[in-house]
Design a protein around this motif. Structure first.
Motif, short mmCIF file in Angstrom:
data_model
loop_
_atom_site.label_atom_id
_atom_site.label_comp_id
_atom_site.label_asym_id
_atom_site.label_seq_id
_atom_site.Cartn_x
_atom_site.Cartn_y
_atom_site.Cartn_z
N PHE A 166 -19.26 10.42 -25.01
CA PHE A 166 -17.91 10.45 -25.55
C PHE A 166 -17.25 11.74 -25.11
CE2 PHE A 166 -20.94 11.93 -28.75
CZ PHE A 166 -20.50 13.23 -28.98
N ASP A 167 -15.94 11.83 -25.28
CA ASP A 167 -15.21 13.05 -24.92
C ASP A 167 -15.58 14.16 -25.90
OD1 ASP A 167 -14.00 11.92 -22.77
OD2 ASP A 167 -12.09 11.53 -23.77
N ALA A 168 -16.17 15.22 -25.38
CA ALA A 168 -16.58 16.35 -26.21
C ALA A 168 -15.42 17.34 -26.30
CB ALA A 168 -17.82 17.02 -25.63
N ASP A 169 -14.42 16.97 -27.08
CA ASP A 169 -13.20 17.77 -27.18
C ASP A 169 -13.16 18.47 -28.53
OD1 ASP A 169 -12.68 15.68 -28.91
OD2 ASP A 169 -11.17 14.76 -27.62
N GLU A 170 -12.03 19.13 -28.80
CA GLU A 170 -11.90 19.90 -30.04
C GLU A 170 -11.94 19.00 -31.28
OE1 GLU A 170 -10.18 20.33 -27.34
OE2 GLU A 170 -10.58 22.42 -26.76
N ALA A 171 -11.38 17.80 -31.16
CA ALA A 171 -11.40 16.89 -32.30
C ALA A 171 -12.83 16.48 -32.64
CB ALA A 171 -10.56 15.65 -32.00
N ALA A 172 -13.63 16.21 -31.60
CA ALA A 172 -15.03 15.86 -31.84
C ALA A 172 -15.79 17.04 -32.43
CB ALA A 172 -15.68 15.40 -30.53
N LEU A 173 -15.50 18.22 -31.94
CA LEU A 173 -16.17 19.42 -32.46
C LEU A 173 -15.83 19.64 -33.93
CD1 LEU A 173 -17.73 22.05 -32.28
CD2 LEU A 173 -15.71 23.11 -31.26
N ARG A 174 -14.58 19.47 -34.28
CA ARG A 174 -14.16 19.67 -35.67
C ARG A 174 -14.88 18.67 -36.58
NH1 ARG A 174 -9.35 19.76 -34.65
NH2 ARG A 174 -8.77 17.58 -35.05
N ARG A 175 -14.98 17.43 -36.15
CA ARG A 175 -15.67 16.43 -36.96
C ARG A 175 -17.16 16.74 -37.07
NH1 ARG A 175 -13.61 10.65 -36.06
NH2 ARG A 175 -12.01 11.60 -37.34
N SER A 176 -17.74 17.20 -35.99
CA SER A 176 -19.15 17.58 -36.00
C SER A 176 -19.41 18.71 -37.00
CB SER A 176 -19.58 18.01 -34.59
OG SER A 176 -20.92 18.46 -34.58
N ALA A 177 -18.52 19.69 -37.01
CA ALA A 177 -18.69 20.84 -37.90
C ALA A 177 -18.44 20.46 -39.35
CB ALA A 177 -17.74 21.96 -37.49
N THR A 214 -20.36 24.00 -28.34
CA THR A 214 -19.22 24.41 -27.52
C THR A 214 -18.91 23.35 -26.47
OG1 THR A 214 -19.87 26.73 -27.76
CG2 THR A 214 -18.29 26.22 -26.03
N PRO A 215 -17.66 22.89 -26.37
CA PRO A 215 -17.30 21.94 -25.30
C PRO A 215 -17.48 22.58 -23.92
CG PRO A 215 -15.62 21.99 -27.03
CD PRO A 215 -16.52 23.15 -27.28
N MET A 216 -18.15 21.89 -23.03
CA MET A 216 -18.35 22.43 -21.68
C MET A 216 -17.05 22.45 -20.88
SD MET A 216 -21.27 23.68 -20.62
CE MET A 216 -21.42 23.34 -18.88
N ARG A 217 -16.05 21.70 -21.31
CA ARG A 217 -14.78 21.73 -20.59
C ARG A 217 -14.17 23.13 -20.58
NH1 ARG A 217 -10.58 17.94 -23.67
NH2 ARG A 217 -12.22 16.44 -23.25
N TYR A 218 -14.54 23.97 -21.55
CA TYR A 218 -14.04 25.34 -21.57
C TYR A 218 -14.47 26.13 -20.34
CZ TYR A 218 -12.98 24.88 -26.61
OH TYR A 218 -12.48 24.50 -27.83
N PHE A 219 -15.55 25.71 -19.70
CA PHE A 219 -16.14 26.49 -18.62
C PHE A 219 -15.83 25.93 -17.24
CE2 PHE A 219 -18.79 26.72 -22.44
CZ PHE A 219 -18.77 28.08 -22.68
N LEU A 242 -12.92 24.84 -14.32
CA LEU A 242 -11.55 25.05 -13.87
C LEU A 242 -10.89 23.74 -13.48
CD1 LEU A 242 -12.04 28.26 -11.70
CD2 LEU A 242 -11.07 28.10 -13.98
N ASP A 243 -11.69 22.70 -13.34
CA ASP A 243 -11.15 21.39 -13.00
C ASP A 243 -11.31 20.48 -14.22
OD1 ASP A 243 -13.86 20.93 -13.06
OD2 ASP A 243 -14.07 20.85 -10.87
N ASP A 244 -11.44 19.19 -14.00
CA ASP A 244 -11.55 18.24 -15.11
C ASP A 244 -13.00 17.97 -15.50
OD1 ASP A 244 -8.80 17.96 -15.23
OD2 ASP A 244 -8.78 16.36 -13.73
N GLY A 245 -13.92 18.78 -15.00
CA GLY A 245 -15.33 18.54 -15.28
C GLY A 245 -15.70 18.93 -16.70
N GLY A 246 -16.86 18.48 -17.12
CA GLY A 246 -17.41 18.88 -18.40
C GLY A 246 -16.88 18.16 -19.60
N ASP A 247 -16.06 17.09 -19.40
CA ASP A 247 -15.44 16.44 -20.55
C ASP A 247 -16.46 15.76 -21.47
OD1 ASP A 247 -12.98 17.27 -19.80
OD2 ASP A 247 -12.32 15.35 -18.97
N ARG A 248 -17.59 15.35 -20.92
CA ARG A 248 -18.61 14.67 -21.73
C ARG A 248 -19.92 15.46 -21.73
NH1 ARG A 248 -18.16 8.23 -22.12
NH2 ARG A 248 -15.99 8.19 -22.81
N ARG A 249 -19.78 16.74 -21.86
CA ARG A 249 -20.96 17.62 -21.88
C ARG A 249 -20.69 18.75 -22.85
NH1 ARG A 249 -23.31 19.21 -16.17
NH2 ARG A 249 -23.96 17.04 -16.34
N ILE A 250 -21.73 19.19 -23.55
CA ILE A 250 -21.59 20.29 -24.49
C ILE A 250 -22.62 21.37 -24.17
CG2 ILE A 250 -20.75 18.74 -26.28
CD1 ILE A 250 -23.38 18.96 -27.70
#
Length: 445
Positions: free
Chosen positions: A378-389, A397-402, A404-412
Motif C-alpha cells: 500500500f502507499d506508505a504515506d503520511e496518512a498511513a503513518l498517522r493511522r499506524s501511530a 518512516t516513509p521511504m518516499r522522504y529519501f 528525489l523521484d517518485d520512488g519509495g512510495d510502497r516502502r518504509i
C-alpha cells in the motif's frame, strides 16, 4: 478571514516569497519529523528516529570525561592558565582535538591522516554544509547522491542552491553504469557532476553496505570521471563485517571523509569532523594548501568554532578508550544486532513468506547499523503513518522522504537503534498487524 500578502506585510508578517525558496520545500520538514515524531505519539513504539540507544548513557560520566581531557592537557605541559583558556575560550576554528581525531581514525579504521587535514565541526551536518559551500561554485555544478539518500545532504544542498541528481542505487551501493550515464548526460547539458555523496557502510536509509570490490570500482570510476566522493561513515563501527573505508583505499585524494561522534559517543555533544586532504593551489602561486584550510575559512563565518566543552567531553572519551571507539562501542553494537535480529525474526513469524497476507511484503538483511527497509502492499504515506501511530501504536518512516523521484512510495524505513529488544518484538507484532489490515483495506475509512 484570508490575509493577503499586502495585509500581512502591513501587519509585520514577512511574505513567504521574501524567504529563500528552499524553505518551502517539504524536504526541510522531514528532519524535524524524524526528531520529533516520537514525542507526538508517546504511547507508540517508534522505529522512526535514527538516534542511538541511550540505555547505557550515564550523566555522571560527562564531568569525568572533561576532567580526563584537562588532565591530558596538563600532562602535555600546559599551564593551568592555558588549560583554562582551552576550556573556556573560543579555541581554534579548525578544532583543538584534531590530533585525537586523527589517532582515532588510525586505531578504528586503519586510516593515516594528517591532523592538519581535519576540521572539527558542529556535528556532521556542519561538515556537510562547509564541504558543499567550498566545492560548489555555480549553477553548472551538480551534486550526485546514491538514491535513496539521507535527507541531511539533499536539504543542505537545497539551502545552498546546489542542484542534486540521484544515481540509481543497487543492493551494493550506487550503480556504476548508472553513475557514468548520469555524468555523461550532465556533460552533454553543459553541466558538471562535481561530487557523489555515498554512505558505504549500513547506509541511511536503506541499510545497504558496499562490498570491498565495489568500493575499489567506485574509486576507479571517480578517478576516470573526475569526481570527488563525499564519504559519510556514521555506522561502520556497528557493522558485523569490517570493511576498509573508501578513504582508507583512496590513493588519489578523491575522498572527502565525513565523520560524527553522534552515534559512537553521544549526539548531545554535537561534534563531527571532516577529513579534507585535497591540495588547493595557492592564489599567489606559492605552495598549495589543503582543502581543510578552506573549510576552516567557511566555518569561521558560520559557527566560529566548535564548542570547547563538547570537544573536551569527546576527547575524554577517546582518551579513556585508548584512542579508538570501536571497542568501546561493541556492547551497543551487539544491542543493535539483537534488536534488528528480533525485528526480522518477528516479522518473518507474523508475515510468513508465501502467506496471502504477506503478498507484496519483504525486507532486506543489512549486516549491521540502524536501518532496514520493508516493502508493503500500500502507499506508505503520511496518512498511513498517522493511522499506524494512532491505532496500532507503532511508528515508522516513509521511504518516499529519501527519494528525489517518485520512488519509495510502497516502502518504509525501520530503525532498530532506539528501542529495547522487548520493544522491537512488540513493535514488530503491531507493525505486522497494521500491514496485514491496511494491505487488505480493513482499516480504511
Amino acid at each position: 478571514m484570508t490575509i493577503t500578502t499586502d495585509t500581512a506585510s502591513r501587519a509585520g508578517a514577512l511574505p513567504r516569497g521574501a524567504l529563500h525558496h528552499s524553505l518551502s520545500e517539504p524536504l526541510l520538514d522531514t528532519m524535524n519529523f524524524l526528531n520529533e515524531v516520537t514525542l507526538r505519539y508517546p504511547q507508540a513504539i517508534s522505529f522512526a528516529p535514527g538516534r542511538p540507544y541511550e540505555g547505557d548513557f550515564d550523566v555522571a560520566d560527562v564531568p569525568a570525561l572533561i576532567g580526563a581531557y584537562l588532565d591530558h592537557l596538563r600532562d602535555r605541559g600546559l599551564s593551568d592558565d592555558r588549560v583554562r583558556t582551552a576550556l573556556y575560550q573560543y579555541g581554534e576554528t579548525a578544532g583543538q582535538i584534531r590530533e585525537l581525531v586523527a589517532d582515532m581514525l588510525r586505531v578504528d579504521e586503519d586510516m593515516r591522516v594528517d591532523p592538519a587535514s581535519v576540521v572539527v565541526t558542529v556535528g556532521c551536518q556542519e561538515a556537510v554544509l562547509l564541504t558543499l559551500r567550498a566545492l560548489f561554485t555555480g549553477p553548472e555544478d551538480v551534486l550526485l547522491v546514491d538514491s535513496p539518500c539521507y535527507v541531511g545532504i539533499t536539504g543542505a544542498a537545497g539551502l545552498l542552491d546546489i542542484d542534486v541528481v540521484p544515481v540509481p542505487g543497487t543492493p551494493h551501493g550506487p550503480g556504476l553504469d548508472g553513475l557514468e550515464q548520469v555524468v555523461r548526460r550532465l556533460e552533454r547539458q553543459g553541466r558538471r557532476a562535481k561530487a557523489l555523496y555515498v554512505v558505504p557502510d549500513c547506509s541511511n536509509p536503506s541499510g545497504v553496505s558496499m562490498e570491498v570490490e565495489d568500493r575499489t570500482a567506485l574509486l576507479d570510476a571517480a578517478q576516470r570521471l573526475g569526481l570527488l566522493l563525499l564519504e559519510d561513515n556514521p555506522y561502520g563501527v556497528f557493522s558485523t563485517v569490517r570493511r576498509p573505508t573508501l578513504k582508507a583505499l583512496d590513493t588519489a585524494r578523491r575522498v572527502v571523509y565525513l565523520g560524527s561522534f553522534a552515534k559512537t559517543a553521544f549526539p548531545g555533544a554535537r561534534v563531527g569532523f571532516v577529513v579534507a586532504d585535497q591540495q588547493v593551489q595557492s592564489a599567489d602561486g606559492g605552495a598549495p594548501g589543503l582543502l581543510a584550510d578552506e573549510l576552516a575559512k567557511v566555518k569561521s563565518m558560520v559557527t566560529v568554532n566548535t564548542s570547547s566543552l563538547s570537544q573536551a567531553a569527546v576527547a575524554g572519551l577517546l582518551l579513556r578508550a585508548g584512542g579508538g571507539l570501536r571497542a568501546v562501542n561493541e556492547p551497543v553494537a551487539r544491542h543493535y544486532q539483537a534488536t534488528m535480529g528480533v525485528l526480522r525474526a518477528t516479522l518473518a513469524r507474523e508475515l510468513p513468506p508465501g502467506a496471502r497476507e504477506s503478498d507484496g511484503v519483504g525486507w532486506n538483511n543489512p549486516d549491521g547499523g540502524f536501518f532496514l527497509t520493508l516493502d508493503v502492499p500500500f502507499d506508505a504515506d503520511e496518512a498511513a503513518l498517522r493511522r499506524s501511530a494512532e491505532d496500532y501504536g507503532v511508528i515508522w518512516t516513509p521511504m518516499r522522504y529519501f527519494h528525489l523521484d517518485d520512488g519509495g512510495d510502497r516502502r518504509i524505513r525501520l530503525s532498530c537503534s532506539g528501542v529495547t529488544v522487548e520493544q522491537a518484538a512488540e513493535g514488530a507484532i503491531r507493525l505486522a498487524r497494521f500491514v496485514k489490515d491496511h494491505g487488505q483495506g480493513r482499516d480504511r475509512d
